[in-house]
Structure formats: structure tokens, C-alpha cells
Design a protein around this motif. Structure first.
Motif, PDB file in Angstrom:
ATOM      1  N   LYS A   1      31.898 -14.221 -28.871  1.00  0.00           N
ATOM      2  CA  LYS A   1      31.117 -14.655 -27.779  1.00  0.00           C
ATOM      3  C   LYS A   1      29.573 -14.250 -28.346  1.00  0.00           C
ATOM      4  CE  LYS A   1      30.059 -14.622 -22.816  1.00  0.00           C
ATOM      5  NZ  LYS A   1      30.529 -14.168 -21.669  1.00  0.00           N
ATOM      6  N   LEU A   2      29.628 -13.003 -28.696  1.00  0.00           N
ATOM      7  CA  LEU A   2      28.054 -12.570 -29.253  1.00  0.00           C
ATOM      8  C   LEU A   2      27.612 -13.465 -30.553  1.00  0.00           C
ATOM      9  CD1 LEU A   2      25.652 -10.971 -28.836  1.00  0.00           C
ATOM     10  CD2 LEU A   2      27.087  -8.984 -30.152  1.00  0.00           C
ATOM     11  N   GLN A   3      28.650 -13.576 -31.254  1.00  0.00           N
ATOM     12  CA  GLN A   3      28.415 -14.485 -32.490  1.00  0.00           C
ATOM     13  C   GLN A   3      27.861 -15.762 -32.196  1.00  0.00           C
ATOM     14  OE1 GLN A   3      28.085 -13.154 -35.778  1.00  0.00           O
ATOM     15  NE2 GLN A   3      27.405 -14.990 -36.611  1.00  0.00           N
ATOM     16  N   VAL A   4      28.544 -16.303 -31.456  1.00  0.00           N
ATOM     17  CA  VAL A   4      28.250 -17.682 -31.246  1.00  0.00           C
ATOM     18  C   VAL A   4      26.910 -17.781 -30.444  1.00  0.00           C
ATOM     19  CG1 VAL A   4      28.748 -19.922 -29.527  1.00  0.00           C
ATOM     20  CG2 VAL A   4      30.497 -18.596 -31.012  1.00  0.00           C
ATOM     21  N   ALA A   5      26.355 -16.898 -29.612  1.00  0.00           N
ATOM     22  CA  ALA A   5      25.155 -16.868 -28.869  1.00  0.00           C
ATOM     23  C   ALA A   5      24.031 -16.639 -29.749  1.00  0.00           C
ATOM     24  CB  ALA A   5      25.309 -15.761 -27.725  1.00  0.00           C
ATOM     25  N   ILE A   6      24.081 -15.711 -30.896  1.00  0.00           N
ATOM     26  CA  ILE A   6      23.272 -15.232 -31.809  1.00  0.00           C
ATOM     27  C   ILE A   6      23.049 -16.629 -32.699  1.00  0.00           C
ATOM     28  CG2 ILE A   6      22.948 -14.109 -34.044  1.00  0.00           C
ATOM     29  CD1 ILE A   6      24.447 -11.499 -32.791  1.00  0.00           C
ATOM     30  N   GLU A   7      24.068 -17.272 -33.359  1.00  0.00           N
ATOM     31  CA  GLU A   7      24.143 -18.265 -33.991  1.00  0.00           C
ATOM     32  C   GLU A   7      23.099 -19.385 -33.154  1.00  0.00           C
ATOM     33  OE1 GLU A   7      27.840 -19.669 -35.367  1.00  0.00           O
ATOM     34  OE2 GLU A   7      28.085 -17.836 -36.372  1.00  0.00           O
ATOM     35  N   GLU A   8      23.485 -19.735 -31.787  1.00  0.00           N
ATOM     36  CA  GLU A   8      22.733 -20.581 -30.997  1.00  0.00           C
ATOM     37  C   GLU A   8      21.495 -20.449 -30.849  1.00  0.00           C
ATOM     38  OE1 GLU A   8      25.008 -21.005 -27.489  1.00  0.00           O
ATOM     39  OE2 GLU A   8      26.527 -22.001 -28.296  1.00  0.00           O
ATOM     40  N   VAL A   9      20.956 -19.100 -30.774  1.00  0.00           N
ATOM     41  CA  VAL A   9      19.630 -18.408 -30.457  1.00  0.00           C
ATOM     42  C   VAL A   9      18.914 -18.656 -31.852  1.00  0.00           C
ATOM     43  CG1 VAL A   9      18.097 -16.597 -30.303  1.00  0.00           C
ATOM     44  CG2 VAL A   9      19.881 -16.857 -28.418  1.00  0.00           C
ATOM     45  N   ALA A  10      19.477 -18.276 -33.046  1.00  0.00           N
ATOM     46  CA  ALA A  10      18.886 -18.682 -34.248  1.00  0.00           C
ATOM     47  C   ALA A  10      18.475 -20.160 -34.400  1.00  0.00           C
ATOM     48  CB  ALA A  10      19.731 -18.077 -35.243  1.00  0.00           C
ATOM     49  N   LYS A  11      19.495 -21.211 -34.102  1.00  0.00           N
ATOM     50  CA  LYS A  11      19.102 -22.485 -34.334  1.00  0.00           C
ATOM     51  C   LYS A  11      18.126 -22.839 -33.429  1.00  0.00           C
ATOM     52  CE  LYS A  11      23.975 -23.563 -36.179  1.00  0.00           C
ATOM     53  NZ  LYS A  11      25.146 -23.962 -35.771  1.00  0.00           N
ATOM     54  N   GLU A  12      18.213 -22.756 -32.192  1.00  0.00           N
ATOM     55  CA  GLU A  12      17.131 -23.109 -31.176  1.00  0.00           C
ATOM     56  C   GLU A  12      15.871 -22.663 -31.540  1.00  0.00           C
ATOM     57  OE1 GLU A  12      18.674 -21.583 -27.366  1.00  0.00           O
ATOM     58  OE2 GLU A  12      20.536 -23.059 -27.611  1.00  0.00           O
ATOM     59  N   ASN A  13      15.615 -21.529 -32.114  1.00  0.00           N
ATOM     60  CA  ASN A  13      14.217 -20.855 -32.455  1.00  0.00           C
ATOM     61  C   ASN A  13      13.973 -20.742 -33.787  1.00  0.00           C
ATOM     62  OD1 ASN A  13      13.572 -19.557 -29.634  1.00  0.00           O
ATOM     63  ND2 ASN A  13      15.776 -19.332 -29.768  1.00  0.00           N
TER      64      ASN A  13
ATOM     65  N   TYR B   1      15.284 -19.510 -36.689  1.00  0.00           N
ATOM     66  CA  TYR B   1      15.551 -18.259 -37.504  1.00  0.00           C
ATOM     67  C   TYR B   1      16.340 -18.476 -38.675  1.00  0.00           C
ATOM     68  CZ  TYR B   1      13.519 -15.129 -33.996  1.00  0.00           C
ATOM     69  OH  TYR B   1      12.568 -14.719 -33.097  1.00  0.00           O
ATOM     70  N   THR B   2      16.115 -18.326 -39.860  1.00  0.00           N
ATOM     71  CA  THR B   2      16.745 -18.495 -41.038  1.00  0.00           C
ATOM     72  C   THR B   2      17.798 -17.279 -41.206  1.00  0.00           C
ATOM     73  OG1 THR B   2      14.638 -19.560 -41.898  1.00  0.00           O
ATOM     74  CG2 THR B   2      16.699 -19.128 -43.446  1.00  0.00           C
ATOM     75  N   TYR B   3      17.324 -16.351 -40.815  1.00  0.00           N
ATOM     76  CA  TYR B   3      18.154 -14.920 -41.078  1.00  0.00           C
ATOM     77  C   TYR B   3      18.055 -13.964 -39.937  1.00  0.00           C
ATOM     78  CZ  TYR B   3      17.962 -16.280 -46.133  1.00  0.00           C
ATOM     79  OH  TYR B   3      18.177 -17.135 -47.281  1.00  0.00           O
ATOM     80  N   ILE B   4      19.258 -13.442 -39.726  1.00  0.00           N
ATOM     81  CA  ILE B   4      19.135 -12.401 -38.575  1.00  0.00           C
ATOM     82  C   ILE B   4      20.137 -11.231 -38.923  1.00  0.00           C
ATOM     83  CG2 ILE B   4      20.108 -12.081 -36.204  1.00  0.00           C
ATOM     84  CD1 ILE B   4      18.111 -14.348 -36.150  1.00  0.00           C
ATOM     85  N   PHE B   5      19.487 -10.196 -38.982  1.00  0.00           N
ATOM     86  CA  PHE B   5      19.772  -8.881 -39.659  1.00  0.00           C
ATOM     87  C   PHE B   5      20.435  -7.982 -38.487  1.00  0.00           C
ATOM     88  CE2 PHE B   5      17.324 -10.481 -42.945  1.00  0.00           C
ATOM     89  CZ  PHE B   5      18.218 -10.354 -44.138  1.00  0.00           C
ATOM     90  N   PRO B   6      21.236  -6.809 -38.799  1.00  0.00           N
ATOM     91  CA  PRO B   6      21.472  -6.032 -37.592  1.00  0.00           C
ATOM     92  C   PRO B   6      20.391  -5.007 -37.731  1.00  0.00           C
ATOM     93  CG  PRO B   6      23.055  -5.657 -39.707  1.00  0.00           C
ATOM     94  CD  PRO B   6      22.138  -6.885 -39.836  1.00  0.00           C
ATOM     95  N   ARG B   7      20.007  -4.699 -36.607  1.00  0.00           N
ATOM     96  CA  ARG B   7      18.760  -3.619 -36.459  1.00  0.00           C
ATOM     97  C   ARG B   7      18.959  -2.518 -37.082  1.00  0.00           C
ATOM     98  NH1 ARG B   7      17.026  -1.601 -30.695  1.00  0.00           N
ATOM     99  NH2 ARG B   7      18.649  -0.386 -31.037  1.00  0.00           N
ATOM    100  N   GLU B   8      20.326  -1.974 -37.128  1.00  0.00           N
ATOM    101  CA  GLU B   8      20.669  -0.629 -37.507  1.00  0.00           C
ATOM    102  C   GLU B   8      20.415  -0.465 -39.139  1.00  0.00           C
ATOM    103  OE1 GLU B   8      22.330  -1.436 -33.695  1.00  0.00           O
ATOM    104  OE2 GLU B   8      22.713  -2.563 -35.690  1.00  0.00           O
ATOM    105  N   ALA B   9      20.480  -1.747 -40.004  1.00  0.00           N
ATOM    106  CA  ALA B   9      20.357  -1.856 -41.409  1.00  0.00           C
ATOM    107  C   ALA B   9      18.931  -1.804 -41.926  1.00  0.00           C
ATOM    108  CB  ALA B   9      21.145  -2.925 -41.574  1.00  0.00           C
TER     109      ALA B   9
ATOM    110  N   VAL C   1      19.052 -13.504 -27.042  1.00  0.00           N
ATOM    111  CA  VAL C   1      20.538 -13.552 -26.922  1.00  0.00           C
ATOM    112  C   VAL C   1      20.930 -13.003 -25.355  1.00  0.00           C
ATOM    113  CG1 VAL C   1      22.499 -12.385 -27.808  1.00  0.00           C
ATOM    114  CG2 VAL C   1      20.660 -13.297 -29.233  1.00  0.00           C
ATOM    115  N   ARG C   2      20.447 -12.012 -25.050  1.00  0.00           N
ATOM    116  CA  ARG C   2      20.710 -11.407 -23.726  1.00  0.00           C
ATOM    117  C   ARG C   2      20.218 -12.779 -22.404  1.00  0.00           C
ATOM    118  NH1 ARG C   2      18.405  -6.557 -25.400  1.00  0.00           N
ATOM    119  NH2 ARG C   2      16.440  -7.155 -24.646  1.00  0.00           N
ATOM    120  N   LYS C   3      19.390 -13.614 -22.773  1.00  0.00           N
ATOM    121  CA  LYS C   3      18.868 -14.497 -21.526  1.00  0.00           C
ATOM    122  C   LYS C   3      20.220 -15.692 -22.063  1.00  0.00           C
ATOM    123  CE  LYS C   3      15.479 -17.672 -20.578  1.00  0.00           C
ATOM    124  NZ  LYS C   3      14.138 -18.252 -20.675  1.00  0.00           N
TER     125      LYS C   3
END
Length: 179
Positions: free
Chosen positions: A124-136, A138-146, A160-162
Motif C-alpha cells: 500500500k505504501l509502495q503504491v502511494a509513493i509511486e502515485e505521488v512520484a508520478k503526480e509530482n 519525481y524521477t527518483y525516490i530514495f530512502p531517507r536513511e540512505a 504520501v501521508r496526505k
């Protein structure tokens, strides 16, 4: 002249490449923080706690049963034939060996259950991230911890929270970004 043309072509190529790299929109997210805010995560944690308790209760029951069997063996061994005593001893040794590997078995079962229960949340989170990336865009999304450095403007966590309908984290929660 040939060198000049080569230098110009290389310069144009490098300039063009740097423009392509600069045109890409890059973001980051802390997936763990988002998952902690998801209501499903609390349900999964409750299920995992109950599962872990049942695993340990089962292990305790088996240990208690073994202790009772050992006590009964010592109590009754004086009246047993040597062959029956050997069979009982072998059976008890097998039970001891089974129980000695129980902690690792419990860890493996618990980890497998955790992965099984967490998979729908992660999807569910992965789908939301992909949708936010496409809508806004974004070409790449990285984990903050990296990442070592990240500008706050590249954090897609609020988007994504929204998208997931989650409330912003409480201001006093030190592990989560403030908004």
C-alpha cells in the motif's frame, strides 16, 4: 580544427548531460515513519504480539511437559526394565534436542509471520509513493536513511501521508519530521 570540433562536441555533450541530470526531480522518504502512522500497523503489531505470546506459551508448555516426563522417568526408572529405560531415555534426549532449538525456531516463525502481515502495508505504501512520484514529477525516490544530506523540500513524506489520508505526526514525536 579537428581538435576544436572534438572539444566543442564533448563540451556540448557534457552540458547536455548535466542539463538532463538537473532536470530530474529527486525526492526522499522515510517509509518506516509513514508505516508507523498507518492504522494497519497497530493492528499488525497487536497480531504479532499475540502470535509471539502464543509461540512462547507453547514452548513453555513443551518445556514443562519435558520436566514432568524427566521427573516421572527418574521416579519410575527403578522399576523399569533396562530396555524400556533405554527407550524412555532416548525419547527424553530427543525431546531435549527439540527444545534446545526452540528459540531459533520461534525467531524464524515470528519473522516469517511479521513479513507475511507487513506485506500488504508495504505494498500500500509502495503504491502511494509511486502515485505521488508520478503526480509530482519525481524521477527518483530514495530512502531517507540512505542519504547523508537532504533538503527538506525534497521530502515527499507529507505528500504520501496526505495521499494515504494520514494525519501529520505530533510535534513532540522526535522520530518523525515536523510539519
Amino acid at each position: 580544427m579537428k581538435k576544436f570540433v572534438t572539444v566543442v562536441l564533448i563540451s556540448v555533450g557534457l552540458f547536455g548531460f548535466s542539463n538532463i541530470v538537473n532536470a530530474q526531480k529527486i525526492g526522499y522518504i522515510s517509509a518506516d515513519e509513514i508505516i508507523q502512522l498507518m492504522p494497519e500497523a497497530a493492528t499488525v503489531q497487536t497480531q504479532l504480539d499475540e502470535y509471539q505470546q502464543s509461540l512462547y506459551k507453547n514452548a513453555d508448555d513443551q518445556k514443562n511437559a519435558l520436566q514432568e516426563a524427566v521427573q516421572k522417568f527418574y521416579k519410575d526408572s527403578a522399576t523399569m526394565s533396562p530396555s524400556l529405560k533405554e527407550v524412555k531415555r532416548t525419547d527424553l534426549q530427543k525431546q531435549v534436542a527439540d527444545i534446545s532449538g526452540m528459540d531459533q525456531k520461534i525467531q524464524n516463525q515470528f519473522e516469517q509471520k511479521r513479513q507475511e502481515l507487513s506485506l500488504p502495508i508495504q505494498k500500500k505504501l509502495q503504491v502511494a509513493i509511486e502515485e505521488v512520484a508520478k503526480e509530482n514529477g519525481y524521477t527518483y525516490i530514495f530512502p531517507r536513511e540512505a542519504l547523508i544530506y537532504m533538503p527538506p523540500s525534497s521530502d515527499i513524506g507529507p505528500l504520501v501521508r496526505k495521499k494515504l489520508g494520514l494525519k501529520e505526526p505530533a510535534a513532540g514525536n522526535p522520530g518523525l519530521p515536523k510539519k
